[in-house]
Design a protein around this motif. Structure first.
Motif, mmCIF file in Angstrom:
data_model
loop_
_atom_site.group_PDB
_atom_site.id
_atom_site.type_symbol
_atom_site.label_atom_id
_atom_site.label_comp_id
_atom_site.label_asym_id
_atom_site.label_seq_id
_atom_site.Cartn_x
_atom_site.Cartn_y
_atom_site.Cartn_z
ATOM 1 N N LYS A 1 60.863 99.974 19.854
ATOM 2 C CA LYS A 1 60.200 100.250 18.565
ATOM 3 C C LYS A 1 60.205 99.010 17.676
ATOM 4 C CE LYS A 1 60.901 105.231 18.320
ATOM 5 N NZ LYS A 1 61.599 106.344 17.647
ATOM 6 N N ARG B 1 57.690 96.560 19.101
ATOM 7 C CA ARG B 1 56.338 97.060 18.825
ATOM 8 C C ARG B 1 55.960 96.829 17.359
ATOM 9 N NH1 ARG B 1 54.430 103.242 19.994
ATOM 10 N NH2 ARG B 1 52.260 102.937 19.492
ATOM 11 N N GLY B 2 56.917 97.073 16.459
ATOM 12 C CA GLY B 2 56.672 96.826 15.042
ATOM 13 C C GLY B 2 56.426 95.359 14.758
ATOM 14 N N GLN C 1 52.971 94.404 15.835
ATOM 15 C CA GLN C 1 51.964 94.862 14.877
ATOM 16 C C GLN C 1 51.928 93.945 13.658
ATOM 17 O OE1 GLN C 1 53.182 98.945 14.306
ATOM 18 N NE2 GLN C 1 51.812 99.685 15.920
ATOM 19 N N HIS C 2 53.110 93.512 13.192
ATOM 20 C CA HIS C 2 53.147 92.584 12.053
ATOM 21 C C HIS C 2 52.514 91.247 12.425
ATOM 22 C CE1 HIS C 2 55.318 95.144 9.360
ATOM 23 N NE2 HIS C 2 56.332 95.283 10.206
ATOM 24 N N GLN D 1 50.132 90.791 14.612
ATOM 25 C CA GLN D 1 48.683 90.998 14.661
ATOM 26 C C GLN D 1 48.097 90.983 13.252
ATOM 27 O OE1 GLN D 1 48.342 94.653 16.887
ATOM 28 N NE2 GLN D 1 48.154 93.588 18.843
ATOM 29 N N THR D 2 48.783 91.619 12.315
ATOM 30 C CA THR D 2 48.334 91.619 10.925
ATOM 31 C C THR D 2 48.317 90.199 10.373
ATOM 32 O OG1 THR D 2 49.250 93.834 10.592
ATOM 33 C CG2 THR D 2 48.830 92.522 8.619
#
Length: 167
Positions: free
Chosen positions: A63, A66-67, A70-71, A73-74
């Motif tokens: 997790k 994965r977080g 995502q950060h 990618q942002t």
């Protein structure tokens, strides 16, 4: 499999086992959209002699990873968006400057210097903005992530304050 191969003991590294099991699970699932419940995941882990504690730790690490992805990618999207804005500004301003230089008579002159020097700066900006590996990228991401966390913490405090005052 030949008789010789079946009599030979097979040993695999941990990485090999992970890859083989990943491929086997991928082939087992007929539907790509199929999801597994936590109970099913726990059953698989028990069959593989993985303790529930190890499974929970692995799930927590997954997790977190994965977080972070995502950060990242942002962050990458934000950098590309900022670069596109700078590129647009460069194109608009330099088109106007070249047009003004041409209308002034005598062809292109001083505007080429602006186009050239600003273009070199833009090329360096492109190199930094579009690169997603290396120490400079990592430093920029960490700086952005600290600001993101600070902003999130501040927003949470404000939301709690508003809830407390309105309730």
């Amino acid at each position: 499999m030949t008789e010789f191969e079946s009599k030979q003991a097979h040993y695999y590294s941990q990485e090999d086992v992970q890859q083989i099991l990943h491929l086997a699970i991928s082939r087992q699932v007929d539907d790509d959209d199929k999801e597994f419940s936590y109970q099913q995941l726990l059953e698989i882990a028990v069959e593989m002699d993985i303790s529930p504690e190890s499974l929970k730790l692995a799930e927590r690490d997954w997790k977190n990873l994965r977080g972070e992805l995502q950060h990242r990618q942002t962050f990458n999207t934000l950098r590309r968006t900022r670069f596109k804005k700078r590129l647009g500004n460069y194109a608009i301003v330099n088109t106007i400057l070249v047009a003004v230089d041409l209308m002034g008579g005598g062809g292109l002159g001083w505007s080429l210097y602006v186009v050239l020097f600003w273009g070199m700066g833009l090329a360096l900006d492109a190199w930094n903005s579009l690169q997603t590996k290396g120490e400079d990228y990592e430093a920029a991401f960490q700086k952005w992530y600290r600001k993101y966390q600070l902003k999130s913490s501040f927003d949470n405090i404000l939301n709690k304050l508003f809830k407390a005052t309105s309730g």
